[in-house]
Scaffold this active site. Structure first.
Site, PDB file in Angstrom:
ATOM      1  N   HIS A   1      -6.060  -6.619  -1.418  1.00  0.00           N
ATOM      2  CA  HIS A   1      -5.060  -5.590  -1.156  1.00  0.00           C
ATOM      3  C   HIS A   1      -3.943  -6.134  -0.269  1.00  0.00           C
ATOM      4  CE1 HIS A   1      -3.736  -1.403  -0.695  1.00  0.00           C
ATOM      5  NE2 HIS A   1      -3.672  -1.587   0.612  1.00  0.00           N
TER       6      HIS A   1
ATOM      7  N   SER B   1       0.831  -1.204   0.000  1.00  0.00           N
ATOM      8  CA  SER B   1       0.000   0.000   0.000  1.00  0.00           C
ATOM      9  C   SER B   1       0.871   1.262   0.000  1.00  0.00           C
ATOM     10  CB  SER B   1      -0.954  -0.048   1.196  1.00  0.00           C
ATOM     11  OG  SER B   1      -1.987   0.901   1.058  1.00  0.00           O
TER      12      SER B   1
ATOM     13  N   ASP C   1      -8.119  -6.277  -5.565  1.00  0.00           N
ATOM     14  CA  ASP C   1      -8.019  -4.969  -4.913  1.00  0.00           C
ATOM     15  C   ASP C   1      -8.524  -3.880  -5.843  1.00  0.00           C
ATOM     16  OD1 ASP C   1      -7.306  -2.905  -3.180  1.00  0.00           O
ATOM     17  OD2 ASP C   1      -5.225  -2.874  -3.845  1.00  0.00           O
TER      18      ASP C   1
END
EC number: 3.4.16.6
Length: 642
Positions: free
Chosen positions: A470, A189, A406
């Protein structure tokens, strides 16, 4: 608190107060103090752990870092589950946010522990610590268990990088043996910003040592052996990735061109495109671009299902981290993952913070993400990390891996930033890029699972992970660990025939489960060793036995040498991604700043991930073929490009 823990914490505080650093043994974690680990039957599988605060203060009176401390938690394999190359590897894992704790990674992803519904720890069979020592770090200051005190929060990535280098310097003072290991920076991320910035600072640090041989360094002038960056579902290029939201949503049937709201989404995309085209790389990101995702969530909010039935309140919004799941609105994924409440319960249990060498009177209770960290980190005069990648690729391997379910840091956006990036005298992957199907072999079920695909060229490797969110290791830690196997070259290559793609197969050379009885079936070699040891005990004084053992060793060594000679003589030619580069021949709170004020409400539900692999993320056979994000010369958005 036990007297021993009180003594250790007192020693840590005194050493820090006197300007010295604790020793590694002062950070040792007693596993029997962590709820659940006493139930592990095979205690040898429990890794050696170190944890606690490392101060950033370096004695410089000109800074305000006296009260900044970074929390770390290190896992080291004691059960001989690592290969030789893995034993010489140090992984530093960083979660994103900004402001989200890396204990997400330690307790829900790539770390050695997972937490059950009762807040009890158990061993993660897919832990990455069997592929190298792994250290989870809460940073920037104020994140997780790290403290900021009365110091200022970091305002940009340059400050964050400076503080990480201070942490690294003191870490290696405490663990000097790790200086000789190959360093891998890994994370996900917003770590797509952290990791390239930190790598760039490490390159500058090493370069400075080259230029100033006479400079006295407290760490004996040793360089950091940075070898690779592993970024999962990374937020790297805010512009390009924001422009991926509408194309990605269309590809995965999350929105429709026939919907009444679609013209409004097109207008937002066009405004974002115009801002990006006129930016010149001066601005870190645009709110107008990041708002596209927020608007998609607003327009796709569900009130009723396809049968007209009212949807439960906790299933109204698509989960931005895994579009197979739903959440309440406007949380839209902030209540995910499902394990999060269990982690909070575990860390709040009596004795846990003490065992991690944390002073409960000075460290607040654990929060997954801290809004103060993200609200201060504005990056007003900073360019995003995409601008650093081309130079970094001259010096090291970079792996970008992506779970294909994601939304917020989706695979389309990452592929597009690669397509538009220029490195090694070419833009994007060329027709010469290597392409592999990636399969994972499950030795327990004897099944081979389609795990994803791999594309590689000029030090850059893109890995698509099928049926993953994710947080790739959260969905399937065993498969995710295959990414480390690809980096370490501990994989099998099957060369394709008749226009078929080459295949990389990752599998676990050792897989243990803490739910075992401790009486696992031994391999043939282990059985032989056990039998030989027993035989020696019974006939210790037998001359005949000693002669037999000597002959057995001689024949074993001869056989082993012959085996390896023949294997090297006849093995298939391994492609470049699996060859040592030095020997290669020339050729948001939790979200990424999209809704800092989003409310945390409702429970999400989880769908099965045992479904057919996605094909939307897989490129065509033409190895340079990627779908296009609208980016026209006249700054307009062309529907045909979708």
């Amino acid at each position: 608190m036990s007297l021993w823990l009180f003594f250790v914490q007192t020693v840590l505080l005194i050493q820090c107060a006197l300007g010295g650093l604790p020793n590694a043994k002062d950070y040792l974690v007693a596993p029997d103090l962590l709820p659940g680990l006493n139930d592990v039957k095979d205690k040898e599988l429990i890794p050696e752990m170190h944890a606690g605060h490392i101060p950033l203060d370096d004695g410089d009176d000109d800074d305000d870092d006296d009260e900044k401390n970074y929390f770390f938690w290190k896992f080291h394999d004691l059960a001989n589950q690592t290969s030789v190359v893995a034993s010489k590897t140090l992984i530093i894992w960083l979660n994103g946010g900004p402001g989200c704790s890396s204990l997400d990674g330690a307790l829900m992803e790539s770390g050695a522990l997972r937490i059950d519904d009762d807040g009890e720890a158990y061993l993660n069979p897919g832990s990455w610590h069997t592929r190298g020592d792994i250290v989870f770090v809460d940073q920037p200051a104020g994140t997780g268990f790290s403290t900021v005190g009365d110091s200022k929060y970091d305002k940009d990535l340059n400050q964050v990088s400076k503080h990480f280098m201070k942490f690294l310097k003191n870490y290696f003072k405490i663990f000097p043996d790790d200086l000789d290991k190959d360093l891998v920076l890994a994370g996900e991320s917003y770590a797509g910003q952290y990791i390239p910035f930190f790598a760039n600072e490490i390159l500058k640090f090493n370069s400075k040592l080259d230029k100033d041989d006479n400079e006295e360094e407290s760490r004996s002038g040793k360089k950091y052996n940075l070898k690779s960056l592993l970024i999962g579902n990374g937020w790297i290029d805010p512009d390009q990735q924001s422009l991926s939201y509408i194309p990605f949503a269309l590809e995965n049937n999350l929105i429709s061109t026939k919907a009444d709201y679609f013209p409004d989404l097109l207008n937002m995309h066009s405004r974002c495109q115009n801002l990006v085209n006129n930016n010149g790389g001066k601005k870190f990101s645009f709110d107008e671009c990041e708002d596209i995702l927020t608007k998609i969530l607003y327009y796709t909010r569900r009130k009723t299902d396809e049968n007209g039935n009212k949807v439960p309140s906790n299933q109204e919004c698509t989960n931005i981290y895994d579009f197979r799941l739903f959440d309440s609105y406007p949380a839209c994924g902030s209540n995910w993952p499902d394990d999060l409440p269990s982690v909070s319960k575990f860390l709040g249990k009596p004795g846990v913070m003490d065992s991690l060498h944390l002073d409960v009177d000075k460290v607040p209770h654990w929060r997954e993400c801290d809004s103060k960290v993200s609200s201060h980190l504005k990056n007003k005069n900073t360019q995003p990390s995409i601008h650093l990648l081309p130079n970094l690729l001259k010096h090291m391997q970079i792996f970008l891996f992506n779970g294909d379910k994601d939304i917020i840091c989706n695979s389309r956006g990452v592929q597009d930033l690669i397509k538009n990036m220029k490195w090694n005298n070419h833009t994007g992957f060329t027709n010469d890029a290597e392409y592999y199907d990636w399969q994972y072999y499950d030795q327990f079920t004897d099944d081979t699972i389609s795990a994803g695909f791999v594309k590689h060229e000029s030090n850059l490797t893109y890995v698509s992970v099928y049926n993953a969110s994710h947080m790739v290791p959260y969905d399937n830690a065993l498969i995710s660990r295959g990414i480390m196997d690809i980096y370490l070259k501990d994989v099998e290559l099957v060369v394709g025939k008749d226009n078929q793609d080459d295949v990389i197969i990752s599998k676990d050379f050792v897989v243990h489960s803490d739910h075992s009885t401790g009486e696992e079936e031994l391999s043939a070699d282990q059985k032989q060793d056990e039998d030989e040891n027993s035989h020696k005990d019974r006939h210790r004084n037998s001359d005949k036995f000693e002669i037999a053992v000597i002959l057995l060793v001689v024949f074993s060594i001869t056989g082993t040498i012959a085996y390896y000679f023949l294997r090297e003589r006849f093995r298939k030619q391994i492609h470049a991604i699996l060859i040592d580069p030095e020997n290669r021949p020339p050729s948001s709170n939790k979200s990424v700043a999209w809704a800092d004020d989003i409310e945390n409400q409702g429970d999400d539900f989880k769908l099965s991930i045992d479904e057919a692999p996605s094909t939307a993320d897989k490129p065509a056979k033409n190895k340079s073929g990627y779908t296009k994000v609208p980016n026209t010369d006249d700054d307009s958005f062309e529907l045909d490009n979708l």
